[in-house]
Scaffold this active site. Structure first.
Site, PDB file in Angstrom:
ATOM      1  N   ASP A  67       1.019  -5.872   3.013  1.00  0.00           N
ATOM      2  CA  ASP A  67       0.957  -4.555   3.655  1.00  0.00           C
ATOM      3  C   ASP A  67       1.162  -3.409   2.674  1.00  0.00           C
ATOM      4  O   ASP A  67       1.832  -3.552   1.653  1.00  0.00           O
ATOM      5  CB  ASP A  67       2.058  -4.449   4.712  1.00  0.00           C
ATOM      6  CG  ASP A  67       1.779  -5.270   5.955  1.00  0.00           C
ATOM      7  OD1 ASP A  67       0.844  -6.087   5.935  1.00  0.00           O
ATOM      8  OD2 ASP A  67       2.512  -5.092   6.945  1.00  0.00           O
ATOM      9  N   ASP A  68       0.610  -2.258   3.060  1.00  0.00           N
ATOM     10  CA  ASP A  68       0.930  -0.921   2.532  1.00  0.00           C
ATOM     11  C   ASP A  68       0.139  -0.481   1.316  1.00  0.00           C
ATOM     12  O   ASP A  68       0.253   0.674   0.903  1.00  0.00           O
ATOM     13  CB  ASP A  68       2.419  -0.776   2.228  1.00  0.00           C
ATOM     14  CG  ASP A  68       3.299  -0.930   3.457  1.00  0.00           C
ATOM     15  OD1 ASP A  68       2.747  -0.995   4.572  1.00  0.00           O
ATOM     16  OD2 ASP A  68       4.530  -1.006   3.305  1.00  0.00           O
ATOM     17  N   HIS A 121       0.841   5.187   7.801  1.00  0.00           N
ATOM     18  CA  HIS A 121       1.982   4.307   8.068  1.00  0.00           C
ATOM     19  C   HIS A 121       2.943   4.921   9.081  1.00  0.00           C
ATOM     20  O   HIS A 121       4.168   4.819   8.960  1.00  0.00           O
ATOM     21  CB  HIS A 121       2.721   3.957   6.777  1.00  0.00           C
ATOM     22  CG  HIS A 121       3.482   2.670   6.848  1.00  0.00           C
ATOM     23  ND1 HIS A 121       4.774   2.590   7.312  1.00  0.00           N
ATOM     24  CD2 HIS A 121       3.128   1.405   6.524  1.00  0.00           C
ATOM     25  CE1 HIS A 121       5.196   1.342   7.258  1.00  0.00           C
ATOM     26  NE2 HIS A 121       4.208   0.594   6.789  1.00  0.00           N
ATOM     27  N   HIS A 211       4.730  -7.502   1.063  1.00  0.00           N
ATOM     28  CA  HIS A 211       4.303  -6.136   0.720  1.00  0.00           C
ATOM     29  C   HIS A 211       3.881  -6.100  -0.749  1.00  0.00           C
ATOM     30  O   HIS A 211       4.710  -6.348  -1.626  1.00  0.00           O
ATOM     31  CB  HIS A 211       5.443  -5.141   0.970  1.00  0.00           C
ATOM     32  CG  HIS A 211       5.824  -5.020   2.413  1.00  0.00           C
ATOM     33  ND1 HIS A 211       6.646  -5.938   3.037  1.00  0.00           N
ATOM     34  CD2 HIS A 211       5.482  -4.104   3.353  1.00  0.00           C
ATOM     35  CE1 HIS A 211       6.794  -5.588   4.306  1.00  0.00           C
ATOM     36  NE2 HIS A 211       6.100  -4.486   4.526  1.00  0.00           N
TER      37      HIS A 211
END
Length: 259
Positions: A67-68, A121, A211
């Site tokens: 993620d991210d 986000h 992440h």
């Protein structure tokens, strides 16, 4: 723009240290070299050279998700995944794709899956209907622009979802992908701890949350891949993991068994 998003990601483990390094003149410097250990030959035989041929109804599959990004650490991760011939799913933040499109291009070229993790986000449950829709729609558009296809999966930031979020996901043809394994890598920036937690918790058919904005998490990936491969796991995308099951837009999925 990056600085503002770093603050937004703070609750999920984002930090200014993840931004590409700059010299005194403000120019982006070259990424640091990556040193990787060669995978054990026996472990390598457990990895699938062609993930699309894996039948997860009978094979021991796991889906690693990140993620991210995309950010600097995403590029390092791609080198690791390529060395181990593993496929993954990247839940990208739209604004970061806009800042780092070349990294997303490499993710696509290497055969990884790109999925929606909203534009900034944001906690989708706290937004107005218009704001919620915009977060998803803008990211769908930037994924289509740079990946060349419409994403079919999304992950709400922080795992925060409700009926309104599910309805918006359904509108855009997106299944909500949660996770079965969470090593809390955003909270504990300890490579050995992250690796131990993933290896202790992972079962066949699981979706693993990581992440790629944290170097400690990326550094845990070689050990995770080697150890799980020794146990006979195949590393596939989320879509590959769920292939052959009934996946519906707007519904939540944490592993293959739950489908």
């Amino acid at each position: 723009m990056v600085a503002g998003l770093i603050a937004t990601l703070a609750a999920c483990g984002g930090s200014a240290g993840n931004v590409a390094p700059m010299n005194a003149a403000g120019a982006v410097t070259a990424p640091r070299p990556v040193t990787l250990r060669e995978p054990d030959p026996d472990a390598r035989r457990g990895l699938s050279p062609e993930f699309t041929r894996v039948n997860c109804a009978v094979a021991k599959c796991v889906a690693l998700t990140f993620d991210d990004g995309p950010m600097e650490e995403s590029d390092k991760l791609l080198q690791i995944l390529a060395r181990y011939r593993a496929k993954a799913t990247f839940f990208v933040v739209g604004r970061m794709v806009e800042e780092n499109p070349e990294i997303l291009h490499r993710e696509v070229a290497d055969g990884h899956e790109i999925a929606n993790h909203t534009w900034s986000h944001a906690d989708l449950t706290s937004l107005s209907p218009e704001g919620l829709r915009a977060e998803i729609e803008k990211t769908q558009a930037v994924i289509k622009q740079h990946a060349g296809y419409d994403a079919t999966l999304m992950r709400p930031p922080y795992g925060a979802t409700n009926a309104r979020v599910a309805s918006a996901a359904k509108e855009f043809g997106l299944a909500e992908i949660m996770w079965a394994v969470d090593p809390l890598d955003w909270q504990n920036r300890d490579t050995a701890l992250v690796e131990r937690r993933v290896l202790a918790q992972t079962r066949p058919g699981d979706i693993v949350l990581l992440h790629d904005i944290h170097s400690s998490s990326v550094d845990a990936v070689p050990g995770i891949l080697a150890a799980l491969a020794e146990r006979g796991y195949k590393f596939v995308t989320v879509s590959g993991l769920l292939a052959g099951t009934s996946v519906e837009p707007g519904r939540q999925y944490r592993d293959r068994a739950a489908t």
